[in-house]
Design a protein around this motif. Structure first.
Motif, short mmCIF file in Angstrom:
data_model
loop_
_atom_site.label_atom_id
_atom_site.label_comp_id
_atom_site.label_asym_id
_atom_site.label_seq_id
_atom_site.Cartn_x
_atom_site.Cartn_y
_atom_site.Cartn_z
N LYS A 75 -0.74 7.91 -19.74
CA LYS A 75 -0.44 7.92 -21.11
C LYS A 75 -1.68 8.45 -21.76
O LYS A 75 -1.56 9.39 -22.52
N THR A 76 -3.08 8.18 -21.54
CA THR A 76 -3.96 8.60 -22.14
C THR A 76 -4.24 9.96 -21.87
O THR A 76 -4.88 10.81 -22.76
N LEU A 77 -3.82 10.41 -20.76
CA LEU A 77 -4.14 11.85 -20.49
C LEU A 77 -2.93 12.83 -20.87
O LEU A 77 -3.02 14.10 -20.83
N GLY A 78 -1.87 12.18 -21.22
CA GLY A 78 -0.79 13.05 -21.67
C GLY A 78 0.31 13.27 -21.02
O GLY A 78 1.20 14.24 -21.04
N TYR A 79 0.14 12.58 -19.62
CA TYR A 79 1.37 12.87 -18.76
C TYR A 79 2.71 12.08 -19.28
O TYR A 79 2.51 10.85 -19.90
N LYS A 80 3.74 12.59 -19.11
CA LYS A 80 5.01 12.18 -19.40
C LYS A 80 5.79 11.46 -18.33
O LYS A 80 6.77 10.53 -18.34
N ARG A 81 5.36 11.70 -17.17
CA ARG A 81 6.04 11.16 -15.99
C ARG A 81 5.09 11.10 -14.81
O ARG A 81 4.24 12.00 -14.54
N ILE A 82 5.03 9.93 -13.73
CA ILE A 82 4.31 9.90 -12.77
C ILE A 82 5.22 9.13 -11.81
O ILE A 82 6.26 8.82 -11.82
N SER A 83 4.60 9.52 -10.32
CA SER A 83 5.18 8.71 -9.39
C SER A 83 4.36 7.29 -8.70
O SER A 83 3.01 7.37 -8.93
N VAL A 84 4.96 6.28 -8.22
CA VAL A 84 4.13 5.29 -7.38
C VAL A 84 4.67 5.13 -6.13
O VAL A 84 5.98 5.35 -6.09
N ILE A 85 4.20 4.73 -5.05
CA ILE A 85 4.78 4.64 -3.79
C ILE A 85 4.22 3.81 -2.92
O ILE A 85 2.99 3.25 -3.19
N GLU A 86 5.22 3.16 -2.21
CA GLU A 86 4.87 2.17 -1.29
C GLU A 86 5.10 2.65 0.01
O GLU A 86 6.19 3.03 0.60
N PHE A 87 3.98 2.81 1.00
CA PHE A 87 4.04 3.32 2.22
C PHE A 87 4.05 2.20 3.23
O PHE A 87 3.04 1.18 3.25
N GLY A 88 5.26 1.97 3.86
CA GLY A 88 5.49 0.65 4.76
C GLY A 88 6.16 -0.39 3.99
O GLY A 88 5.69 -1.15 3.41
N VAL A 89 7.63 -0.07 4.20
CA VAL A 89 8.31 -0.77 3.19
C VAL A 89 9.04 -1.99 4.01
O VAL A 89 9.29 -3.08 3.47
N ALA A 90 9.31 -1.93 5.30
CA ALA A 90 9.71 -2.75 6.22
C ALA A 90 11.11 -3.54 5.82
O ALA A 90 12.02 -3.04 5.45
N GLY A 91 11.06 -4.86 5.38
CA GLY A 91 12.22 -5.64 4.69
C GLY A 91 12.66 -5.01 3.42
O GLY A 91 13.85 -5.31 2.96
N GLY A 92 11.74 -4.50 2.59
CA GLY A 92 12.00 -3.87 1.38
C GLY A 92 11.67 -5.01 0.20
O GLY A 92 11.83 -4.64 -1.02
N ASN A 93 11.09 -6.18 0.43
CA ASN A 93 10.71 -6.94 -0.60
C ASN A 93 9.68 -6.41 -1.58
O ASN A 93 9.90 -6.67 -2.76
N GLY A 94 8.83 -5.92 -0.79
CA GLY A 94 7.82 -5.18 -1.52
C GLY A 94 8.23 -3.98 -2.48
O GLY A 94 7.88 -3.68 -3.69
N LEU A 95 9.27 -3.03 -2.13
CA LEU A 95 9.67 -2.19 -2.80
C LEU A 95 10.74 -2.68 -3.99
O LEU A 95 10.40 -2.05 -5.19
N VAL A 96 11.37 -3.59 -3.82
CA VAL A 96 12.26 -4.19 -4.84
C VAL A 96 11.37 -4.58 -5.94
O VAL A 96 11.61 -4.54 -7.14
N SER A 97 10.16 -5.40 -5.44
CA SER A 97 9.23 -5.74 -6.38
C SER A 97 8.63 -4.81 -7.29
O SER A 97 8.59 -4.72 -8.73
N LEU A 98 8.44 -3.49 -6.51
CA LEU A 98 7.73 -2.44 -7.30
C LEU A 98 8.70 -1.85 -8.37
O LEU A 98 8.13 -1.53 -9.33
N GLU A 99 9.93 -1.93 -7.85
CA GLU A 99 10.95 -1.28 -8.66
C GLU A 99 10.98 -2.17 -9.95
O GLU A 99 11.12 -1.58 -11.28
N GLU A 100 10.94 -3.71 -9.79
CA GLU A 100 11.07 -4.23 -10.85
C GLU A 100 9.96 -4.03 -11.86
O GLU A 100 9.84 -4.14 -13.13
#
Length: 310
Positions: A75-100
């Motif tokens: 936001k400070t630098l003026g970007y409108k969109r970014i990405s966030v990544i989980e490397f190593g998903v396994a069962g997926g609880n972390g990715l579900v949490s990241l999504e939330e």
């Protein structure tokens, strides 16, 4: 990486207190908002606690802190969109949490955030090299139920396969600039491949990328093997990109989390040649006397132009 018993006990006690006494939350929120008079941490910590209190266990503090930092920088630098990544998903609880977490952070800054999860889908690769710490990790563990996980996700995108192959293809697709990564691939060799994301074109990265490394504490973790070795080698092999701990971070996260182990597992990737590396990142602020409004230096036309072109 599991929390030690004393940390879990403290978290349980704090959770009970917050549930039984709503004014504890209000006091804590107000305290964090006013802790820092010259840094953005106060407002960001207030936002973090708001999310954590409302989500009630559906989000992780590691991801919430990292995504907030990334979104604020964008936001400070003026970007409108970014990405966030989980490397190593396994069962997926972390990715579900990241999504939330992302669902709750996006409206706070007006920055769209894409979520990605990388995994082999088949569990850990065989760990035969001592650097991969086979004394701890066994090939095939953390296997994913891909079909079941996809049913739990709403916006996050799963990228399945060997990261040596999937990461280059991902970068060719020109995703929004990456602002936060969680690295939970366990092995040295897999971490080496994962960190190649930081070699991407500057248009695909924020100038500072917040990183969480899950497998660098306790057990037989050491500087000469595992994820820590991969970090050391990255820094040795890159003169204009470095990965560093955020020193004294325990003092800047919400007090509730100051004693937790994850605070020591948050790092920052500094991309020194990035066109916006030297632009004002908004972390040093000046607040008005009533501490209700936060003032930052206006975004320069040059910064706006660079961010728009990336």
């Amino acid at each position: 990486m599991k929390n030690p018993p004393q940390v879990l006990a403290r978290k349980t006690v704090n959770k009970i207190r917050r549930w039984l006494n709503g004014d504890v939350e209000a006091t804590e929120l107000n305290d964090e908002l006013h802790r820092f008079h010259n840094f953005a941490y106060g407002d960001l910590n207030h936002k973090m606690l708001t999310i954590m209190n409302e989500a009630r266990g559906a989000v992780r503090p590691t991801y919430t802190w990292g995504v907030l930092q990334a979104a604020y920088l964008a936001k400070t630098l003026g970007y409108k969109r970014i990405s966030v990544i989980e490397f190593g998903v396994a069962g997926g609880n972390g990715l579900v949490s990241l999504e939330e977490t992302v669902r709750r952070v996006e409206p706070m800054f007006g920055v769209a955030i894409d979520v990605y999860g990388f995994d082999t889908g088949e569990g850990l690769p065989p760990a035969d090299d001592y650097r991969d710490m086979p004394n701890i990790y066994t090939g095939g563990t953390y296997r994913m139920d891909e079909e079941g996980l996809r049913k739990r996700l709403t916006t996050a995108k799963l990228i399945i396969g060997d990261i040596k192959l999937t990461l280059p293809e991902f970068l060719k697709s020109k995703p929004a600039p990456v602002g936060f990564i969680s690295v939970d691939v366990d092995l040295y060799t897999s971490t080496v491949d994962t960190l190649k994301i930081l070699d991407a074109d500057p248009s695909l990265l924020l100038p500072r990328v917040h990183c969480y490394f899950d497998d660098i504490m306790g057990c037989s973790c050491a500087e000469f093997l595992g994820e820590r070795l991969a970090l050391n080698e990255f820094n040795e092999n890159h003169s204009r990109a470095k990965i560093s701990p955020i020193f004294g971070l325990w003092n800047y996260v919400p007090r509730r989390y100051a004693g937790e182990i994850w605070v020591h597992m948050i790092y920052m990737a500094h991309l020194l040649d990035h066109p916006l590396y030297c632009a004002d990142d908004g972390m040093v602020t000046r607040k008005s006397e009533d501490l209700k409004t936060e003032e930052k230096r206006p975004l320069s036309m040059a910064t706006r132009s660079i961010a728009a072109s990336l």
